[in-house]
Write a protein that holds these residues in place. Structure first.
Motif, mmCIF file in Angstrom:
data_model
loop_
_atom_site.group_PDB
_atom_site.id
_atom_site.type_symbol
_atom_site.label_atom_id
_atom_site.label_comp_id
_atom_site.label_asym_id
_atom_site.label_seq_id
_atom_site.Cartn_x
_atom_site.Cartn_y
_atom_site.Cartn_z
ATOM 1 N N ARG A 50 0.816 -1.208 0.000
ATOM 2 C CA ARG A 50 0.000 0.000 0.000
ATOM 3 C C ARG A 50 0.857 1.269 0.000
ATOM 4 N N LEU A 51 2.027 1.212 0.633
ATOM 5 C CA LEU A 51 2.951 2.336 0.571
ATOM 6 C C LEU A 51 3.351 2.607 -0.877
ATOM 7 N N ILE A 52 3.723 1.554 -1.607
ATOM 8 C CA ILE A 52 4.120 1.705 -3.006
ATOM 9 C C ILE A 52 2.980 2.299 -3.820
ATOM 10 N N ARG A 59 0.537 4.145 -2.771
ATOM 11 C CA ARG A 59 0.306 5.543 -2.415
ATOM 12 C C ARG A 59 1.336 6.452 -3.084
ATOM 13 N N LEU A 60 2.583 6.011 -3.105
ATOM 14 C CA LEU A 60 3.649 6.820 -3.690
ATOM 15 C C LEU A 60 3.515 6.912 -5.202
ATOM 16 N N GLN A 61 3.228 5.771 -5.836
ATOM 17 C CA GLN A 61 3.070 5.732 -7.285
ATOM 18 C C GLN A 61 1.918 4.778 -7.618
ATOM 19 N N PRO A 62 0.712 5.314 -7.771
ATOM 20 C CA PRO A 62 -0.469 4.465 -8.007
ATOM 21 C C PRO A 62 -0.358 3.554 -9.223
ATOM 22 N N ASN A 63 0.423 3.953 -10.214
ATOM 23 C CA ASN A 63 0.523 3.158 -11.441
ATOM 24 C C ASN A 63 1.708 2.205 -11.447
ATOM 25 N N CYS A 64 2.414 2.121 -10.332
ATOM 26 C CA CYS A 64 3.570 1.225 -10.247
ATOM 27 C C CYS A 64 3.104 -0.183 -9.879
ATOM 28 N N LEU A 65 3.421 -1.139 -10.719
ATOM 29 C CA LEU A 65 3.092 -2.528 -10.417
ATOM 30 C C LEU A 65 4.089 -3.088 -9.408
ATOM 31 N N VAL A 66 3.594 -3.931 -8.505
ATOM 32 C CA VAL A 66 4.430 -4.569 -7.500
ATOM 33 C C VAL A 66 4.601 -6.029 -7.892
ATOM 34 N N MET A 67 5.824 -6.418 -8.108
ATOM 35 C CA MET A 67 6.102 -7.772 -8.575
ATOM 36 C C MET A 67 7.043 -8.461 -7.605
ATOM 37 N N ASP A 68 6.536 -9.388 -6.816
ATOM 38 C CA ASP A 68 7.389 -10.120 -5.890
ATOM 39 C C ASP A 68 7.790 -11.436 -6.531
ATOM 40 N N LEU A 69 9.090 -11.726 -6.534
ATOM 41 C CA LEU A 69 9.607 -12.938 -7.177
ATOM 42 C C LEU A 69 9.415 -14.148 -6.269
ATOM 43 N N ASN A 70 8.156 -14.544 -6.071
ATOM 44 C CA ASN A 70 7.831 -15.606 -5.110
ATOM 45 C C ASN A 70 7.237 -16.836 -5.775
ATOM 46 N N ALA A 71 7.434 -17.000 -7.079
ATOM 47 C CA ALA A 71 6.762 -18.069 -7.808
ATOM 48 C C ALA A 71 7.132 -19.464 -7.322
ATOM 49 N N ALA A 72 8.301 -19.597 -6.690
ATOM 50 C CA ALA A 72 8.724 -20.919 -6.241
ATOM 51 C C ALA A 72 7.797 -21.481 -5.169
ATOM 52 N N LYS A 73 7.134 -20.619 -4.429
ATOM 53 C CA LYS A 73 6.308 -21.071 -3.308
ATOM 54 C C LYS A 73 4.833 -21.203 -3.656
ATOM 55 N N TYR A 74 4.300 -20.238 -4.381
ATOM 56 C CA TYR A 74 2.849 -20.150 -4.546
ATOM 57 C C TYR A 74 2.379 -20.800 -5.842
ATOM 58 N N PRO A 75 1.161 -21.335 -5.856
ATOM 59 C CA PRO A 75 0.648 -21.964 -7.075
ATOM 60 C C PRO A 75 0.486 -20.961 -8.205
#
Length: 467
Positions: free
Chosen positions: A205-207, A209-225
């Motif tokens: 939510r901080l990201i 708020r700072l930049q509404p059009n910024c996509l957040v991409m967490d490199l977590n594919a190894a864990k989640y389906p």
């Protein structure tokens, strides 16, 4: 832990003060979907692993390596941008901070940064300016794991979380529009930093708020389906780590990454070792991924002078010649909005009807998608429930059923000793997401009315999502 400067307090005041978006806007599904479509429409970009590991033999640098070794005497981000342009790339993504914690921008949060190196230049600033001159979008990579500042399991403090927020605030306030931020070292089996240790929803939510059009991409594919967007706006696949997107069945906005050389950071043999075949890059990666809702990002590591090696520059030119870039990216299909809230059911006491052998109820909320609860086949109407420990508010439930065992089911909650139905479902997908108006309860239960022969729950999630 090394002392984090008092300037953090000012940066955090700014973090909390920038409230340009309401909760409703932050979670605007239609707006996010448009940004996700724009992201996959970019098709092709350059990952740039350039940081203190460039000057060492290992991709994971010594956390106590001196800033004095960071000395790219010919640094030229314009050369990087021109090379990206020659390959018909449309964006770049730079490693602002890798796992050893060295910052390559003019940060006020720590003295472990580029301004205390012989270079004394803000690499992030030079990078964004060079890429924008070429008409390319700019993205940033940022590691949560930080071994220099001891932001690792068992040592995490509030000061660490404050540092993360302050650093992200700098990156998203001082360098213009950032299309996406790629976050690494978070909730991965090898980093072991959970989304509770460093609170995901707060950072997300901080990201926004700072930049509404910024996509957040967490490199977590190894864990989640691969069937839902858990804690990310874009599903990621790191090919070197054995993560491969299905070109036939993927239904989510995605990114696949691969280095043009063997490693992510530059190595001494790179100038004399052939880069990956440009024809293979185009035919086996770029073209098919673009038709599977997936952007392809190719890592090109600058050398210790701060330049891309000639063989890599030539490889990028060949890619640009081979790739016709004449096929439109398909429109994204329907899918659920990202799950970003804390799972309040994780590791809470669970109960169920008779289980099958060792696969008892505790496996359904152990935060491990490789295990699960299985009902004994003799039970005609199996059920599973979680005790939240106290009265909690919640407005979303996820059921991960990787065996596709359920044909119909009902969700219920207990409040003041009375069970009430939330909803019923016959959702055949492997990850079933139910969003509803906020309710309060002590327990949550799933009652399974029909199965394919044996009910199972891989993971069960209960969330209080901010909207």
């Amino acid at each position: 832990m090394r002392k984090i400067p008092l300037i953090l307090s000012l940066a955090l005041w700014f973090c909390l003060g920038v409230e340009s978006l309401s909760a409703r806007q932050v979670n605007d599904a239609s707006g996010l979907r448009a940004l996700q479509q724009q992201f996959i429409d970019l098709k092709f970009g350059m990952f740039i692993h350039f940081n203190i590991p460039t000057f060492m033999d290992d991709d994971w640098a010594d956390p106590d390596a001196s800033p004095a070794i960071f000395n790219p005497v010919k640094l030229d981000c314009n050369q990087w941008a021109a090379a990206a342009k020659s390959a018909k790339m449309r964006y770049g993504c730079l490693t602002t901070k890798h796992h050893s914690g060295f910052c390559i921008w003019d940060t006020k949060t720590t003295d472990y940064n580029v301004m205390n190196s012989p270079l004394k230049r803000d690499v992030v600033k030079e990078y964004v300016e060079a890429f924008r001159k070429q008409g390319l979008k700019t993205m940033l990579y940022y590691s949560i794991l930080d071994t220099h500042h001891k932001l690792r399991p068992g040592f995490i403090t509030k000061a660490h979380i404050d540092m993360v927020k302050a650093q992200l605030t700098e990156l998203l306030s001082n360098y213009g529009e950032i299309t996406a931020i790629i976050i690494d070292g978070w909730d991965a089996p090898w980093s072991r930093i959970s989304y509770e240790d460093v609170p995901f929803q707060e950072i997300y939510r901080l990201i926004k708020r700072l930049q509404p059009n910024c996509l957040v991409m967490d490199l977590n594919a190894a864990k989640y389906p691969k069937d839902a967007l858990f804690y990310t706006d874009i599903k990621s696949y790191e090919q070197n780590a054995g993560q491969h997107i299905s070109k036939e069945s993927n239904q989510l906005p995605a990114l696949s990454c691969l280095p043009i050389n063997k490693n992510w950071f530059w190595k001494e043999e790179f100038p004399t070792t052939p880069v990956k075949d440009p024809a293979v890059i185009v035919k086996d990666n770029l073209e098919p991924f673009n038709q599977a809702y997936c952007t392809f990002i190719l890592n090109v590591a600058p050398n210790r002078d701060g330049l891309i090696d000639p063989n890599a520059v030539e490889g990028l030119k060949q890619i640009g010649k081979l790739w016709k870039d004449d096929a439109a990216v398909p429109e994204l299909p329907a899918y659920d909005a990202p799950i970003t809230a804390t799972n309040i059911a994780k590791h809470k006491p669970a109960n169920s009807s008779w289980s099958d052998d060792m696969w008892i109820m505790d496996f359904a909320n152990d935060d491990d998608f490789t295990t699960g609860w299985r009902s004994n086949r003799a039970v005609a109407k199996p059920w599973w429930e979680v005790d939240l420990g106290k009265c909690h508010s919640f407005n979303m439930i996820t059921i991960t059923d990787l065996k596709e065992s359920m044909q119909s089911y009902r969700l219920l909650y207990e409040a003041d000793g009375v069970w009430k139905e939330i909803c019923s479902g016959n959702n055949a997908s492997k990850v079933k997401v139910h969003r509803f108006d906020r309710i309060w309860g002590n327990k949550v239960r799933i009652e399974i009315d029909s199965t394919n022969g044996q009910a199972s729950v891989t993971e069960f999630g209960v969330y209080d999502e901010q909207r």
